[in-house]
Design an enzyme around this catalytic site. Structure first.
Site, PDB file in Angstrom:
ATOM      1  N   GLU A 104     -47.083  23.654  53.515  1.00 30.38           N
ATOM      2  CA  GLU A 104     -46.943  23.226  52.120  1.00 30.38           C
ATOM      3  C   GLU A 104     -48.270  23.021  51.407  1.00 30.38           C
ATOM      4  O   GLU A 104     -48.351  23.136  50.175  1.00 30.38           O
ATOM      5  CB  GLU A 104     -46.125  21.927  52.043  1.00 30.38           C
ATOM      6  CG  GLU A 104     -46.892  20.621  52.249  1.00 30.38           C
ATOM      7  CD  GLU A 104     -47.533  20.482  53.623  1.00 30.38           C
ATOM      8  OE1 GLU A 104     -48.574  19.817  53.714  1.00 30.38           O
ATOM      9  OE2 GLU A 104     -46.999  21.033  54.605  1.00 30.38           O
ATOM     10  N   ARG A 133     -50.976  24.795  51.256  1.00 32.45           N
ATOM     11  CA  ARG A 133     -51.456  25.993  50.555  1.00 32.45           C
ATOM     12  C   ARG A 133     -50.685  26.243  49.261  1.00 32.45           C
ATOM     13  O   ARG A 133     -51.216  26.832  48.319  1.00 32.45           O
ATOM     14  CB  ARG A 133     -51.358  27.204  51.487  1.00 32.45           C
ATOM     15  CG  ARG A 133     -49.954  27.539  51.936  1.00 32.45           C
ATOM     16  CD  ARG A 133     -49.925  28.395  53.182  1.00 32.45           C
ATOM     17  NE  ARG A 133     -50.330  27.627  54.354  1.00 32.45           N
ATOM     18  CZ  ARG A 133     -50.373  28.144  55.606  1.00 32.45           C
ATOM     19  NH1 ARG A 133     -50.054  29.416  55.797  1.00 32.45           N
ATOM     20  NH2 ARG A 133     -50.744  27.400  56.616  1.00 32.45           N
ATOM     21  N   ASP A 170     -46.463  14.024  55.102  1.00 31.08           N
ATOM     22  CA  ASP A 170     -45.939  15.354  55.428  1.00 31.08           C
ATOM     23  C   ASP A 170     -44.960  15.255  56.594  1.00 31.08           C
ATOM     24  O   ASP A 170     -45.351  15.210  57.752  1.00 31.08           O
ATOM     25  CB  ASP A 170     -47.088  16.300  55.777  1.00 31.08           C
ATOM     26  CG  ASP A 170     -46.605  17.711  56.049  1.00 31.08           C
ATOM     27  OD1 ASP A 170     -45.451  18.031  55.683  1.00 31.08           O
ATOM     28  OD2 ASP A 170     -47.373  18.504  56.612  1.00 31.08           O
ATOM     29  N   LYS A 227     -56.164  18.738  48.196  1.00 30.53           N
ATOM     30  CA  LYS A 227     -54.773  18.628  48.666  1.00 30.53           C
ATOM     31  C   LYS A 227     -54.428  17.161  48.864  1.00 30.53           C
ATOM     32  O   LYS A 227     -55.068  16.465  49.643  1.00 30.53           O
ATOM     33  CB  LYS A 227     -54.598  19.395  49.983  1.00 30.53           C
ATOM     34  CG  LYS A 227     -53.247  19.178  50.667  1.00 30.53           C
ATOM     35  CD  LYS A 227     -53.224  19.817  52.049  1.00 30.53           C
ATOM     36  CE  LYS A 227     -51.980  19.417  52.837  1.00 30.53           C
ATOM     37  NZ  LYS A 227     -51.981  19.946  54.218  1.00 30.53           N
ATOM     38  N   ASP A 287     -43.281  23.620  56.310  1.00 34.86           N
ATOM     39  CA  ASP A 287     -44.380  22.816  56.837  1.00 34.86           C
ATOM     40  C   ASP A 287     -45.736  23.474  56.552  1.00 34.86           C
ATOM     41  O   ASP A 287     -46.766  22.987  56.983  1.00 34.86           O
ATOM     42  CB  ASP A 287     -44.206  22.595  58.339  1.00 34.86           C
ATOM     43  CG  ASP A 287     -45.059  21.448  58.858  1.00 34.86           C
ATOM     44  OD1 ASP A 287     -45.501  20.633  58.032  1.00 34.86           O
ATOM     45  OD2 ASP A 287     -45.287  21.383  60.079  1.00 34.86           O
ATOM     46  N   ASP A 335     -52.622  13.329  55.383  1.00 33.25           N
ATOM     47  CA  ASP A 335     -52.576  14.677  54.826  1.00 33.25           C
ATOM     48  C   ASP A 335     -53.052  14.729  53.380  1.00 33.25           C
ATOM     49  O   ASP A 335     -53.057  15.784  52.765  1.00 33.25           O
ATOM     50  CB  ASP A 335     -51.152  15.239  54.926  1.00 33.25           C
ATOM     51  CG  ASP A 335     -51.134  16.731  55.207  1.00 33.25           C
ATOM     52  OD1 ASP A 335     -52.205  17.283  55.494  1.00 33.25           O
ATOM     53  OD2 ASP A 335     -50.057  17.337  55.149  1.00 33.25           O
ATOM     54  N   LYS A 356     -41.337  18.280  61.354  1.00 32.70           N
ATOM     55  CA  LYS A 356     -42.165  17.971  62.501  1.00 32.70           C
ATOM     56  C   LYS A 356     -41.379  17.121  63.500  1.00 32.70           C
ATOM     57  O   LYS A 356     -40.432  16.434  63.130  1.00 32.70           O
ATOM     58  CB  LYS A 356     -43.420  17.205  62.072  1.00 32.70           C
ATOM     59  CG  LYS A 356     -44.322  17.955  61.111  1.00 32.70           C
ATOM     60  CD  LYS A 356     -45.517  17.094  60.718  1.00 32.70           C
ATOM     61  CE  LYS A 356     -46.365  17.759  59.652  1.00 32.70           C
ATOM     62  NZ  LYS A 356     -47.055  18.952  60.128  1.00 32.70           N
TER      63      LYS A 356
END
Length: 510
Positions: free
Chosen positions: A344, A346, A265, A260, A342, A283, A272
């Site tokens: 995202e 996956r 993010d 990933k 949020d 991230d 957030k």
């Protein structure tokens, strides 16, 4: 400690500690087994044998301890004498801490690491974490001298011979991978965007003689990568799927590592808050770990076909951003109703593992991600969470974690009880759970697995590294709640520290 050269040598040679400061590090019973004849050349004329023995007698690790031998030029430090069964026998986390706090200052320094041969790999990776490469402090660019730290291993126990050249090369490759991963996640998004990350991938590819495959921007949409494209389409720098492939002659199986790579993010439109967004530069930790480990594995002559798949995007906000209620068609052919932008990570990994299965023909797929804040609640700050369809690989990951210091502990794998959390009335599934109290980290991993199918005959392993292996506070710390967890914990795909490169390398060398 930025921009420090780290060198592993069979013998660091002798030197006055006033000209080359020294840290001697190991478990106390191992330090007692180091003969004076081995350390005298590194300590004389400042430290006598009597002073050395007196220092050892004063050490009382609880869990660690240290004693200065000569001003701030020479120090001996003791690791915990024992660790529990869920820790690395090397006490790797304490190695990093003691190096940060006890290594004397200087331009050219030496560490004498005293350990058993089986702990050398984990100790080397732990040492590497103490020397991050990224800094933007103005003073760093004005320092002309190149700092170096030379590491010598003194091996004790049954297999206590000298360290072979091949072992030193392995340690060098692994630690360079660890530091590469750490540098990428330490670098903020105004420098480490998807364009820059692709350059890092191309740089590693050039070094290894591999030309990466890159699918980017509108081509992602055209070819059906709705997860990666949907997450990254609102950003200035477009999303990408990149692949580095190592295809040696005589390979008997095909392995894909899928990382990933969310370079930042914001949470998207499910944004957030100001206390949970700082640190989201990390991230991309999964993709960074894959890049560092792939480089190390190939340099060490990995014998099977190995693909490194990077799912790169910035989860940004703009007129074209994905909205809650949007439905995306992913590369697997399955549709996903977005109920949380949020969640995202996956989505991009679902495209990545599906590509690894359908296009790369992988027999074994390992994905690694800073996926859920709930991971830190499930397995803590020091143990990554592993979710897999294979009991054998679950055990192998735990063993590899203990061997390399990137600790791992299993999550519940039970799709028949958990996957219903993603039920949607209008699509094949939603992207976020209905009940956040029902194993959210397990559920997030199962979302990824569903895009290759729970009946897929190959091995699938998911590693959630959202909390463990912090190199240091090298981002703006988040405000904590009274319970001590980030406000976002359990609710979204969260950012994390640089970990995993050592674990992947250990898996492929075990």
């Amino acid at each position: 400690m930025a921009s420090v050269g780290l060198q592993f040598q069979a013998s660091a040679g002798d030197a006055d500690p006033q000209s080359r400061p020294l840290l001697l590090l190991g478990q106390l019973h191992h330090l007692h087994r180091v003969p004076w004849s081995h350390v005298r050349g590194k300590l004389l004329p400042r430290v006598t044998e009597e002073l050395w023995q007196a220092a050892l007698s004063t050490l009382n690790p609880s869990p660690t301890d240290s004693c200065p031998l000569y001003l701030n030029y020479a120090t001996v430090a003791a690791l915990p004498s024992r660790v529990s069964r869920h820790n690395s026998p090397s006490a790797a986390h304490f190695v990093t801490r003691l190096v940060r706090t006890c290594l004397p200052p200087g331009t050219h320094r030496c560490i004498l690491m005293v350990c058993e041969r089986s702990d050398a790999f984990a100790s080397a990776c732990a040492l590497a974490r103490a020397f991050p490469l990224f800094t933007q402090r103005s003073g760093a660019s004005r320092r002309p001298e190149k700092k170096t730290v030379t590491v010598e291993f003194f091996l004790v126990g049954q297999d206590n011979g000298p360290v072979e050249v091949s072992t030193l090369q392995c340690l060098t490759s692994a630690t360079e991978g660890v530091r590469l991963a750490a540098r990428i996640v330490d670098t903020p998004c105004n420098e480490m965007n998807t364009d820059t990350f692709l350059e890092e991938i191309k740089k590693v590819g050039k070094e290894l003689g591999i030309v990466p495959t890159v699918i980017r921007d509108e081509e992602l949409k055209t070819r059906g990568f709705g997860g990666i494209y949907g997450v990254g389409k609102a950003a200035l720098h477009p999303p990408a799927l990149a692949v580095l492939s190592h295809t040696p002659v005589g390979a008997t199986q095909t392995i894909a590592w899928v990382g990933k790579g969310i370079v930042y993010d914001t949470g998207g439109l499910s944004m957030k808050g100001k206390t949970t967004m700082p640190g989201m530069k990390r991230d991309c930790g999964g993709a960074a770990a894959v890049l560092g480990a792939f480089r190390a594995a190939v340099k060490q002559g990995f014998r099977d076909t190995l693909h490194a798949v990077f799912c790169l995007a910035e989860n940004s906000v703009g007129p074209s951003a994905t909205r809650p209620d949007d439905i995306h068609l992913l590369y697997s052919g399955k549709t996903v109703e977005i109920n949380n932008t949020d969640a995202e990570g996956r989505l991009v990994l679902a495209d990545g593992v599906s590509y690894a299965c359908k296009d790369l023909g992988a027999d074994i797929i390992l994905d690694i991600a800073t996926l859920t804040g709930a991971q830190g609640i499930a397995t803590g700050k020091y143990h990554a969470a592993v979710l897999t369809n294979s009991a054998e690989w679950e055990a192998a990951c735990m063993k590899a974690g203990r061997q390399c210091g990137d600790l791992v502990h299993p999550l519940v794998y039970c799709p028949e009880l958990h996957f219903s959390e993603f039920t949607s009335a209008v699509a094949d599934m939603k992207n976020s759970v209905a009940d956040r109290d029902n194993g959210p980290s397990s559920c997030a991993g199962l979302f990824i697995a569903s895009h290759i199918g729970f009946d897929w005959p190959g091995v699938w392993v998911h590693l959630d590294i959202a909390a463990p292996v912090h190199a240091a506070v090298r981002w703006t710390p988040r405000r904590r709640t009274r319970r001590g967890t980030p406000r976002s914990a359990g609710s979204c795909d969260a950012a994390a520290p640089p970990g995993g490169a050592g674990l992947f390398t250990s898996l492929c060398t075990d």
